[in-house]
Design a protein around this motif. Structure first.
Motif, PDB file in Angstrom:
ATOM      1  N   LEU A 135      38.732  15.404  83.590  1.00  0.00           N
ATOM      2  CA  LEU A 135      39.647  16.121  84.481  1.00  0.00           C
ATOM      3  C   LEU A 135      39.649  15.538  85.894  1.00  0.00           C
ATOM      4  CD1 LEU A 135      38.914  19.777  83.283  1.00  0.00           C
ATOM      5  CD2 LEU A 135      40.984  18.439  82.881  1.00  0.00           C
ATOM      6  N   SER A 152      42.689  13.703  89.529  1.00  0.00           N
ATOM      7  CA  SER A 152      42.741  13.912  90.982  1.00  0.00           C
ATOM      8  C   SER A 152      43.757  12.999  91.652  1.00  0.00           C
ATOM      9  CB  SER A 152      41.359  13.693  91.602  1.00  0.00           C
ATOM     10  OG  SER A 152      40.927  12.357  91.389  1.00  0.00           O
ATOM     11  N   TYR A 185      45.157  16.923  91.295  1.00  0.00           N
ATOM     12  CA  TYR A 185      44.183  17.881  90.781  1.00  0.00           C
ATOM     13  C   TYR A 185      42.887  17.811  91.584  1.00  0.00           C
ATOM     14  CZ  TYR A 185      46.802  19.463  86.692  1.00  0.00           C
ATOM     15  OH  TYR A 185      47.727  20.057  85.872  1.00  0.00           O
ATOM     16  N   ILE A 196      35.371  21.513  89.312  1.00  0.00           N
ATOM     17  CA  ILE A 196      36.439  21.590  88.323  1.00  0.00           C
ATOM     18  C   ILE A 196      36.110  22.592  87.220  1.00  0.00           C
ATOM     19  CG2 ILE A 196      37.730  20.279  86.609  1.00  0.00           C
ATOM     20  CD1 ILE A 196      37.226  17.789  88.373  1.00  0.00           C
ATOM     21  N   THR A 232      44.273  22.073  81.364  1.00  0.00           N
ATOM     22  CA  THR A 232      44.715  21.267  82.507  1.00  0.00           C
ATOM     23  C   THR A 232      45.429  22.123  83.550  1.00  0.00           C
ATOM     24  OG1 THR A 232      46.686  20.717  81.211  1.00  0.00           O
ATOM     25  CG2 THR A 232      44.908  19.104  81.232  1.00  0.00           C
ATOM     26  N   ALA A 275      43.637  24.164  85.701  1.00  0.00           N
ATOM     27  CA  ALA A 275      42.688  24.291  86.811  1.00  0.00           C
ATOM     28  C   ALA A 275      42.293  25.728  87.093  1.00  0.00           C
ATOM     29  CB  ALA A 275      43.240  23.647  88.099  1.00  0.00           C
ATOM     30  N   ASP A 276      42.944  26.700  86.477  1.00  0.00           N
ATOM     31  CA  ASP A 276      42.638  28.110  86.719  1.00  0.00           C
ATOM     32  C   ASP A 276      42.618  28.846  85.385  1.00  0.00           C
ATOM     33  OD1 ASP A 276      42.697  30.351  89.090  1.00  0.00           O
ATOM     34  OD2 ASP A 276      43.635  31.090  87.258  1.00  0.00           O
TER      35      ASP A 276
END
Length: 497
Positions: A209, A213, A217, A222, A239, A241-242
């Motif tokens: 992941l 960036s 991202y 992460i 993917t 991120a939350d």
């Protein structure tokens, strides 16, 4: 005679030697650029760049391609941005929506579209957009705009407009069915990615992941854990991120697919078992997010489907709930749910504090709220884990009332159309799934804010996509009912009868 377009005609008239020279020069330039990219970016990022360029060309090849690209980005790379700045740094979703509207407007300009297809609910959507603009402008007296706030608000309007345009673009059932299939398959792919990353060792998953960036991202912090404590279970994020935003997406997609598992005319390969497998994958990914609000929202969506379509399904849900409560490996989840209801954990206590502060803001500015850019008082702030309190904070009780009226009208229109869906095999399950997905999102909105938080543009867009698809399905059902009615009248008055 084969019709030649202007560019083709121009190429046909050019001397072959000049054409060969131009093609050779182009290939040489492309080779040089590829070599530079390999030297400065490396093979991985160069390959990603080539894929992105191919995707961009494919997206611009047709309106339907752009439409599919919007959903693919929401599910797979929702927060990806260009690795460079063009005044602002546009996201992939901004680019896809921009391409979609560019192609759509182009069809009007070229005469391919001559009539706008609407529904009675369109007026309320436009009213809500107008109130949003009014609240944004009125709120500028409390805090000046920034490039980020203006862009995020423009994204909100673009997402709402997307719902309106969907009704005009998806004019018949074949187009609707094709697009809904894409939504289902891409949503399931997002769930598979989330499960795969969760199964990998934390260091491996974080390394994968972190490579994202370069397209916006985060490059640290992460991997997410329950209560942000590494000693507690890891939360699936895929993917997105939350984990909570991922949970909201999974709820809507799973609710959309569930009716296909009990439909007599399933649209997924004409069989029910693919829907069962896909819902299973989505449910597993949803559990791994440890998003309690999303789990409760999914349960509410399933109860809605069972009540409308299959009462026997209620018994299955009760049995599944009983198993969930007693199985050894679900006890941590059960404990978390109980703590949430009791308000005993830190996350729930923080939410209660946010609710209290939001209600204080609304009590001071009840009619129009404070807009989207900031608050006038130092003891107030924008940010509460509840969609409805967020809308009331931004747009006041007037804006919240307009939103609730709009949502009520969407369901009233869909409920009016639902009995007529039997005229088109497969449409009933689609409309029921879309309504269930919306109910899941609305229930989730009680516990979180991302469906109206300007920082979560993909979540906002998927909500309005479901609204647009619900209106589209309802309009198609009612149009078919009216067509059959007129056909029946024509037969009744025919001299042959």
């Amino acid at each position: 005679m084969i019709k030649r377009y202007p560019f083709q005609h121009l190429i046909a008239q050019v001397d072959r030697r000049i054409a060969a020279l131009a093609i050779g020069a182009s290939l040489a330039l492309m080779g040089a650029l590829l070599g530079l990219a390999l030297a400065f970016l490396g093979p991985l990022y160069t390959a990603a760049l080539l894929v992105a360029l191919a995707g961009g060309i494919w997206m611009l090849a047709g309106l339907e391609n752009a439409l599919w690209s919007v959903v693919a980005i929401i599910a797979i790379l929702p927060y990806a941005t260009l690795p460079f700045k063009i005044v602002v740094t546009p996201t992939f979703l901004d680019i896809a929506l921009g391409a979609f509207f560019f192609l759509y407007i182009g069809e009007w300009m070229t005469g391919e579209r001559r009539r706008l297809t609407t529904t009675p609910v369109h007026a309320l959507v436009v009213l809500f957009m107008a109130l949003s603009v009014f609240s944004f402008v009125a709120g500028l007296r409390y805090a000046g705009p920034t490039s980020a706030s203006v862009r995020h608000f423009a994204e909100l309007l673009l997402s709402i407009a997307f719902a309106l345009v969907l009704v005009d673009v998806l004019k018949d059932f074949a187009q609707l069915r094709r697009f809904v299939r894409v939504v289902m398959l891409i949503g399931t792919a997002a769930a598979l990615i989330a499960i795969a990353l969760w199964l990998l060792p934390d260091s491996t998953a974080e390394g994968i992941l972190r490579r994202l960036s370069v397209i916006g991202y985060p490059d640290s912090g992460i991997i997410r854990y329950v209560e942000e404590n590494p000693d507690l279970p890891e939360r699936a994020i895929g993917t997105t991120a939350d984990p909570n935003a991922l949970g909201g997406l999974l709820v809507m997609i799973a609710a959309l697919i569930t009716p296909q598992a009990i439909s007599r005319s399933p649209i997924l390969f004409g069989k029910r078992w693919p829907a069962v497998l896909m819902v299973g994958v989505l449910a597993v990914a949803l559990v791994l997010t440890f998003s309690r609000g999303s789990m409760l929202a999914f349960a509410i969506a399933l109860v809605f489907i069972a009540t409308i379509r299959s009462r026997k399904m209620l018994l299955i849900l009760l049995a599944a709930a009983a198993l969930f409560l007693v199985l050894p490996w679900t006890q941590f989840y059960v404990t978390r749910l109980v703590e949430g209801f009791q308000g005993a954990d830190l996350a729930t206590q923080m939410r209660f504090g946010e609710y209290k502060d939001a209600l204080r803001l609304i009590s001071r500015y009840p009619l129009l709220g404070v807009g989207f850019t900031g608050t006038p008082d130092i003891d107030l702030y924008l940010g509460v884990a509840n969609v409805y309190l967020t809308i009331a904070s931004n747009m006041g009780l007037l804006g919240l009332s307009a939103f609730l009226l709009l949502i009520g009208a969407v369901f009233a229109y869909a409920w009016h159309a639902y009995p007529h869906t039997t005229a088109i095999p497969g449409l009933r399950a689609i409309l029921l799934g879309l309504m269930a997905g919306l109910i899941g999102a609305l229930a989730n909105g009680i516990f979180d804010h991302y469906f109206f938080n300007l920082e979560f543009h993909p979540a906002i867009t998927i909500l309005w996509t479901f609204i647009g698809l619900t209106l589209t399905s309802s309009r198609i059902a009612l149009a078919e009912a009216e067509r059959q009615k007129q056909h029946g009248k024509a037969l009744a008055t025919s001299p042959l009868m």
